[in-house]
Design an enzyme around this catalytic site. Structure first.
Site, short mmCIF file in Angstrom:
data_model
loop_
_atom_site.label_atom_id
_atom_site.label_comp_id
_atom_site.label_asym_id
_atom_site.label_seq_id
_atom_site.Cartn_x
_atom_site.Cartn_y
_atom_site.Cartn_z
N SER A 199 51.38 71.81 52.14
CA SER A 199 49.91 71.77 52.42
C SER A 199 49.82 72.32 53.95
CB SER A 199 49.86 70.22 52.88
OG SER A 199 50.30 69.65 53.78
N LYS B 19 49.31 67.80 59.48
CA LYS B 19 48.16 68.57 59.22
C LYS B 19 47.46 69.24 60.60
CE LYS B 19 47.82 66.72 55.30
NZ LYS B 19 48.52 67.51 53.92
#
Length: 256
Positions: free
Chosen positions: A59, A138
């Site tokens: 990701s 993230k």
């Protein structure tokens, strides 16, 4: 009177006796003390300064590697920065999944054997085994009080109405400028507007096409945002594999 007897009966000073030398312990007796002291220092560093984490998914590519078939990056995550302030836009942060919606696919990495699980938990204090929690990595896109949404006519994310400059995004889903407001435009581009609550963050992966980030949890009780209290620290360095050793750079997308 004669003075020849003035010192008669006076005490004669004693010659000081050398102190006995302290017997040094053999090395094999000192070794456990040294190991215990070193382990205590490491545990304190892991608890209060920072610790390594493994990147398990793709990701955050290309910033961090972790996809199936790739060598999962090991990163060092420091905690000191957030003792004195909150995460800022552009920071790459590690956080624990804040709601059931984030954690619904997480499975414990601990052994079902009680003894082995105990050893794993013990080693986790020293950073030798990952913690038994759903840790995610993230990039911070917006912070408390800001409104985030996508997209403008060029497919860019807007924060408080201003487009972001995101050079770290290399992989994204197609965007149809004829339908910029269609929810999940071609698989996740369009969303919001979402006003981030105070004390929370809006986070997204650099690999937008393969990141189940804040966009995918907008239906939970926090609208996909992550409380600052759930942030474990700031990713600052890639420590493994050797070919990828180097800094993890924070790039503020709101500065353009």
């Amino acid at each position: 009177m004669s003075g020849s007897g003035d010192n008669d009966g006076a005490d004669t000073p004693e010659t000081p006796q050398p102190k006995p030398k302290k017997k040094q312990r053999p090395f094999w007796q000192e070794l456990p003390i040294l190991v215990g002291f070193a382990a205590l220092i490491v545990a304190l560093l892991v608890t209060f300064i920072g610790r390594p984490y493994v990147i398990p998914s793709q990701s955050m590519e290309p910033t961090l590697h972790g996809c199936a078939g790739c060598t999962g990056d090991r990163i060092y995550v420091e905690k000191l920065s957030y003792y004195f302030g909150d995460p800022e836009p552009g920071d790459v942060v590690v956080f624990v999944g804040p709601t059931d919606d984030w954690n619904r696919h997480y499975k414990s990495i601990r052994s079902s054997n009680t003894a082995v699980r105990g050893v794993q938990n013990f080693l986790s204090f020293f950073g030798l085994v990952p913690p038994d929690e759903n840790d995610l990595v993230k990039r911070v896109i917006a912070t408390g009080g800001q409104t985030v949404q996508c997209c403008d006519a060029q497919g860019r994310i807007l924060v408080d109405g201003k487009p972001l400059d995101e050079p770290y995004v290399k992989f994204n889903n197609p965007f149809d400028p004829a339908h910029p407001d269609v929810q999940f435009n071609a698989g996740g581009r369009a969303f919001g507007p979402i006003k981030v609550p105070d004390g929370n963050l809006w986070v997204m992966g650099d690999n937008r096409a393969e990141s189940a980030d804040s966009r995918y949890h907008m239906r939970d009780e926090l609208q996909g945002t992550v409380p600052v209290k759930d942030v474990r620290g700031k990713a600052v360095f890639k420590i493994w594999p050797p070919s990828r050793i180097g800094p993890v750079r924070a790039q503020d997308p709101q500065t353009n």
